[in-house]
Design a protein around this motif. Structure first.
Motif, mmCIF file in Angstrom:
data_model
loop_
_atom_site.group_PDB
_atom_site.id
_atom_site.type_symbol
_atom_site.label_atom_id
_atom_site.label_comp_id
_atom_site.label_asym_id
_atom_site.label_seq_id
_atom_site.Cartn_x
_atom_site.Cartn_y
_atom_site.Cartn_z
ATOM 1 N N GLY A 181 -78.793 -24.244 -6.575
ATOM 2 C CA GLY A 181 -77.332 -23.493 -5.829
ATOM 3 C C GLY A 181 -77.002 -21.816 -6.251
ATOM 4 O O GLY A 181 -78.211 -21.103 -7.134
ATOM 5 N N PRO A 182 -75.581 -21.606 -6.699
ATOM 6 C CA PRO A 182 -75.114 -20.467 -6.879
ATOM 7 C C PRO A 182 -76.257 -19.469 -8.725
ATOM 8 O O PRO A 182 -75.779 -19.345 -8.990
ATOM 9 C CB PRO A 182 -73.442 -20.532 -6.741
ATOM 10 C CG PRO A 182 -73.332 -21.475 -6.522
ATOM 11 C CD PRO A 182 -74.712 -22.852 -6.043
ATOM 12 N N LEU A 183 -75.979 -20.707 -9.418
ATOM 13 C CA LEU A 183 -75.817 -20.276 -10.871
ATOM 14 C C LEU A 183 -77.539 -20.117 -11.545
ATOM 15 O O LEU A 183 -77.928 -19.267 -11.741
ATOM 16 C CB LEU A 183 -75.683 -21.418 -11.570
ATOM 17 C CG LEU A 183 -75.793 -21.443 -12.881
ATOM 18 C CD1 LEU A 183 -74.124 -20.388 -13.510
ATOM 19 C CD2 LEU A 183 -75.158 -23.056 -13.991
ATOM 20 N N GLU A 184 -78.062 -20.839 -9.704
ATOM 21 C CA GLU A 184 -79.628 -19.883 -9.725
ATOM 22 C C GLU A 184 -80.573 -18.983 -9.230
ATOM 23 O O GLU A 184 -80.823 -18.529 -9.169
ATOM 24 C CB GLU A 184 -80.367 -21.580 -9.899
ATOM 25 C CG GLU A 184 -80.680 -22.547 -10.490
ATOM 26 C CD GLU A 184 -79.308 -23.571 -10.365
ATOM 27 O OE1 GLU A 184 -78.926 -24.176 -11.370
ATOM 28 O OE2 GLU A 184 -78.235 -23.615 -9.422
ATOM 29 N N ARG A 185 -79.304 -18.200 -8.789
ATOM 30 C CA ARG A 185 -79.552 -17.212 -7.924
ATOM 31 C C ARG A 185 -79.630 -16.216 -8.215
ATOM 32 O O ARG A 185 -80.114 -15.779 -10.125
ATOM 33 C CB ARG A 185 -78.126 -16.597 -7.411
ATOM 34 C CG ARG A 185 -77.010 -15.809 -8.444
ATOM 35 C CD ARG A 185 -76.084 -16.193 -7.813
ATOM 36 N NE ARG A 185 -75.056 -15.665 -9.048
ATOM 37 C CZ ARG A 185 -74.255 -15.354 -9.763
ATOM 38 N NH1 ARG A 185 -74.207 -17.084 -9.883
ATOM 39 N NH2 ARG A 185 -73.733 -15.201 -10.983
ATOM 40 N N ILE A 204 -67.687 -18.855 1.882
ATOM 41 C CA ILE A 204 -68.470 -19.285 0.026
ATOM 42 C C ILE A 204 -67.925 -19.893 -0.706
ATOM 43 O O ILE A 204 -68.217 -21.201 -1.130
ATOM 44 C CB ILE A 204 -69.088 -17.758 -0.465
ATOM 45 C CG1 ILE A 204 -69.740 -17.212 -0.205
ATOM 46 C CG2 ILE A 204 -69.399 -17.902 -1.793
ATOM 47 C CD1 ILE A 204 -70.247 -15.459 -0.588
ATOM 48 N N THR A 205 -66.271 -19.645 -0.861
ATOM 49 C CA THR A 205 -66.053 -21.153 -1.332
ATOM 50 C C THR A 205 -65.593 -22.057 -0.154
ATOM 51 O O THR A 205 -65.729 -23.445 -1.674
ATOM 52 C CB THR A 205 -64.565 -20.532 -0.931
ATOM 53 O OG1 THR A 205 -63.964 -18.548 -1.676
ATOM 54 C CG2 THR A 205 -62.735 -21.294 -2.651
ATOM 55 N N THR A 206 -65.157 -22.511 0.653
ATOM 56 C CA THR A 206 -66.219 -23.333 1.190
ATOM 57 C C THR A 206 -67.641 -23.886 0.836
ATOM 58 O O THR A 206 -67.805 -25.390 0.675
ATOM 59 C CB THR A 206 -65.886 -23.255 2.759
ATOM 60 O OG1 THR A 206 -64.746 -22.635 2.752
ATOM 61 C CG2 THR A 206 -65.954 -24.735 3.228
ATOM 62 N N GLU A 207 -68.400 -22.615 0.859
ATOM 63 C CA GLU A 207 -69.813 -24.202 0.917
ATOM 64 C C GLU A 207 -69.626 -24.479 -0.981
ATOM 65 O O GLU A 207 -70.464 -25.261 -0.998
ATOM 66 C CB GLU A 207 -70.712 -22.800 1.182
ATOM 67 C CG GLU A 207 -71.839 -22.859 1.031
ATOM 68 C CD GLU A 207 -72.890 -23.954 1.957
ATOM 69 O OE1 GLU A 207 -74.045 -24.080 0.944
ATOM 70 O OE2 GLU A 207 -72.107 -24.473 2.883
ATOM 71 N N LYS A 227 -66.593 -18.618 -9.815
ATOM 72 C CA LYS A 227 -66.277 -17.726 -10.023
ATOM 73 C C LYS A 227 -67.159 -16.654 -10.899
ATOM 74 O O LYS A 227 -66.596 -14.577 -10.294
ATOM 75 C CB LYS A 227 -65.112 -17.707 -11.115
ATOM 76 C CG LYS A 227 -64.098 -16.739 -12.034
ATOM 77 C CD LYS A 227 -62.984 -17.595 -12.686
ATOM 78 C CE LYS A 227 -62.550 -16.259 -13.561
ATOM 79 N NZ LYS A 227 -62.936 -15.273 -13.713
ATOM 80 N N GLY A 228 -68.036 -17.186 -11.166
ATOM 81 C CA GLY A 228 -69.008 -16.056 -11.218
ATOM 82 C C GLY A 228 -69.813 -15.538 -10.393
ATOM 83 O O GLY A 228 -70.372 -14.601 -10.305
ATOM 84 N N LEU A 229 -69.809 -16.142 -9.275
ATOM 85 C CA LEU A 229 -70.671 -15.530 -7.826
ATOM 86 C C LEU A 229 -69.979 -14.706 -7.468
ATOM 87 O O LEU A 229 -70.284 -13.614 -7.020
ATOM 88 C CB LEU A 229 -71.120 -16.471 -7.357
ATOM 89 C CG LEU A 229 -71.522 -16.246 -5.847
ATOM 90 C CD1 LEU A 229 -73.164 -15.894 -5.821
ATOM 91 C CD2 LEU A 229 -71.207 -17.538 -4.845
ATOM 92 N N THR A 230 -68.484 -14.742 -7.706
ATOM 93 C CA THR A 230 -67.653 -14.137 -6.186
ATOM 94 C C THR A 230 -67.300 -13.091 -7.443
ATOM 95 O O THR A 230 -67.075 -11.585 -7.079
ATOM 96 C CB THR A 230 -66.085 -14.302 -6.008
ATOM 97 O OG1 THR A 230 -65.871 -15.039 -7.411
ATOM 98 C CG2 THR A 230 -66.189 -15.392 -4.573
ATOM 99 N N ASP A 231 -66.965 -13.206 -8.913
ATOM 100 C CA ASP A 231 -66.557 -11.688 -10.367
ATOM 101 C C ASP A 231 -67.687 -10.282 -9.849
ATOM 102 O O ASP A 231 -66.669 -9.369 -10.104
ATOM 103 C CB ASP A 231 -66.651 -12.469 -11.165
ATOM 104 C CG ASP A 231 -65.155 -13.311 -11.378
ATOM 105 O OD1 ASP A 231 -64.641 -12.587 -10.643
ATOM 106 O OD2 ASP A 231 -65.325 -13.629 -12.839
ATOM 107 N N GLU A 232 -69.015 -11.081 -9.754
ATOM 108 C CA GLU A 232 -69.692 -9.891 -9.394
ATOM 109 C C GLU A 232 -69.442 -8.891 -8.742
ATOM 110 O O GLU A 232 -70.421 -7.748 -7.986
ATOM 111 C CB GLU A 232 -71.247 -11.089 -9.633
ATOM 112 C CG GLU A 232 -71.438 -10.853 -10.961
ATOM 113 C CD GLU A 232 -73.324 -11.492 -10.234
ATOM 114 O OE1 GLU A 232 -73.627 -11.842 -11.048
ATOM 115 O OE2 GLU A 232 -73.872 -11.686 -9.442
ATOM 116 N N PHE A 233 -68.555 -9.457 -7.326
ATOM 117 C CA PHE A 233 -68.257 -8.766 -6.053
ATOM 118 C C PHE A 233 -67.802 -7.744 -6.206
ATOM 119 O O PHE A 233 -66.308 -7.517 -5.691
ATOM 120 C CB PHE A 233 -67.754 -9.351 -4.830
ATOM 121 C CG PHE A 233 -68.558 -11.123 -4.325
ATOM 122 C CD1 PHE A 233 -69.926 -10.487 -4.670
ATOM 123 C CD2 PHE A 233 -68.027 -11.595 -3.662
ATOM 124 C CE1 PHE A 233 -70.945 -11.717 -4.264
ATOM 125 C CE2 PHE A 233 -68.988 -12.625 -3.522
ATOM 126 C CZ PHE A 233 -70.659 -12.547 -3.765
#
Length: 452
Positions: A181-185, A204-207, A227-233
């Motif tokens: 998942g996203p957390l394991e990137r 990405i939100t839909t995914e 939020k954790g994923l997109t906050d890095e953008f």
């Protein structure tokens, strides 16, 4: 250091690990002979990092040039080691050096094990990275990516591939396929800045919403994860293409789908769920399959060493000593080990990705090389040769052998001539921001003309 305690040490490989080991051993007063497969030194620092990191590359090059200028360092580029190559491992060991460090990287790629992986449009990340860094044999190969590229992986290499596809190939879409998942990137948040201006945040939100129940099953809150994923953008480099980048999470490629011309048309994917595994998670297939259309697939799933070199090998890695040593117990991690005889290969050491494939990037490889140099130093202190070979004796044997094999080694003078010519050449190509000769033949021809 007394004359008696000086040794001749051969370092095979001139990437960050090999050059770090050579530097420390040369500074300790030993005579160091560097054998390198490529004409140029640098390894991954020259051919394996994204070219935009020119500051990092420039700093390393400056250090390497300074080391090669030392009178006790002897460079032989364009010398390959292995079966049917310029030299075998046995040849190198027979030259009479007190120790040999193999820092030759991981030249193989992990077996993908996916049906259809020989189709047109399937690439290994290493080959793509070599291509955009102009490694001879790869720089002038066509890499036809089509419009939609699936990159398998969630590490820094995936980001480098995406960077090239977005900024230079300007494909329509890049999708990172992630088993978990996203957390394991795994990528560094700073690396994502090179591509985050092109992120399809809506997609990405839909995914993430699509997999929210599977995340919840292991205690992960989809909203927080998103939020954790997109906050890095943040601090994104400006977009220079219309490419859109997205992710497909909890997905494993099972089969590459091809058209009538054996060209990639998509992936058959399996949905995964997450299961706790100690403090981490594991991806477990759900036996639910679907088609994912794409034009090309790049596997960024790691590397393996080259088993044809002739070092003790097993399961994708060179074998190291499983037993603790009397010196520092961790010294065993760097010693080549022959399982057939149950003994260490005397005086032979491994460093960098040759020791641990795909483990970290330039900084980690450099530290590994320095650590290996300390291990070699302890070995020399506890195994003093009664009459170590002189540098002249080892170099004479090496030169005679290379002449007999009709090899074309490149020395420091040749490197300098080549470097000056490439710097003087006008016109950078593609993303590397500098001119590089595309083939070894071009380089050797030029060096021969200039150093006659």
């Amino acid at each position: 250091m007394s004359a008696q305690s000086k040794h001749v040490i051969i370092v095979a490989g001139a990437g960050p690990a090999g050059m770090a080991a050579a530097n420390m051993l040369a500074k300790a007063g030993h005579e160091v002979i560097i054998l390198n497969r490529d004409i140029k030194f640098g390894g991954l620092a020259e051919y394996g990092i994204f070219p935009a990191k020119l500051k990092l590359r420039g700093g390393l090059k400056k250090q390497y040039w300074e080391m090669l200028e030392q009178p006790n360092v002897h460079y032989f580029g364009n010398v390959s080691i292995g079966k049917d190559k310029d030299l075998s491992v046995e040849d190198v060991r027979a030259l009479g050096a007190s120790a040999v460090v193999f820092a030759i990287g991981a030249q193989g790629t992990k077996a993908i094990g996916v049906e259809g992986d020989s189709a047109q449009g399937v690439f290994h990340a290493k080959d793509v990275v070599y291509h955009f860094n102009r490694l001879p044999g790869f720089g002038d190969r066509p890499f036809d990516m089509g419009k939609h590229v699936a990159v398998i992986g969630a590490g820094d290499v995936m980001v480098d591939i995406a960077h090239w596809l977005i900024r230079y190939k300007k494909v329509d879409r890049v999708t990172a396929i992630v088993r978990r998942g996203p957390l394991e990137r795994k990528y560094n948040p700073k690396e994502i800045r090179s591509v985050c201006a092109n992120m399809d945040v809506e997609g990405i939100t839909t995914e993430v919403a699509r997999i929210k129940d599977r995340l919840a099953a292991v205690g992960q809150n989809a909203d927080e994860v998103l939020k954790g994923l997109t906050d890095e953008f943040t601090k994104c480099e400006p977009a220079v293409s219309e490419t859109k980048m997205g992710f497909k999470f909890l997905a494993s490629p099972k089969r590459i789908l091809v058209d009538g011309n054996n060209r990639v048309r998509g992936l058959e994917m399996e949905d995964n769920k997450l299961e706790p595994k100690g403090n981490d998670t594991a991806a477990v297939g759900l036996k639910q399959y679907y088609e994912f259309p794409c034009d090309a697939v790049v596997f960024a799933v790691g590397d393996r060493v080259d088993e044809t070199v002739g070092l003790p090998y097993k399961g994708g890695v060179y074998v190291t000593n499983p037993n603790k040593t009397n010196n520092d117990p961790d010294d065993a991690l760097f010693q080549a080990y022959d399982e057939a005889s149950g003994k260490v290969v005397e005086g032979v050491f491994l460093a960098g990705w040759a020791r641990k494939a795909s483990e970290g990037l330039v900084g980690v490889a450099k530290r590994d090389g320095e650590w290996c140099a300390e291990v070699v130093t302890r070995y020399l202190d506890t195994n003093p040769s009664g009459n170590p070979s002189s540098a002249k004796s080892v170099l004479d044997k090496l030169n005679a052998l290379l002449k007999e094999r009709k090899s074309h080694p490149v020395d420091l003078a040749g490197l300098k001539a080549l470097d000056a010519a490439e710097k003087a050449h006008s016109g950078a190509t593609d993303c590397i921001g500098e001119f590089k000769y595309a083939t070894n033949q071009d380089m050797l021809k030029f060096i021969e003309q200039r150093t006659r």
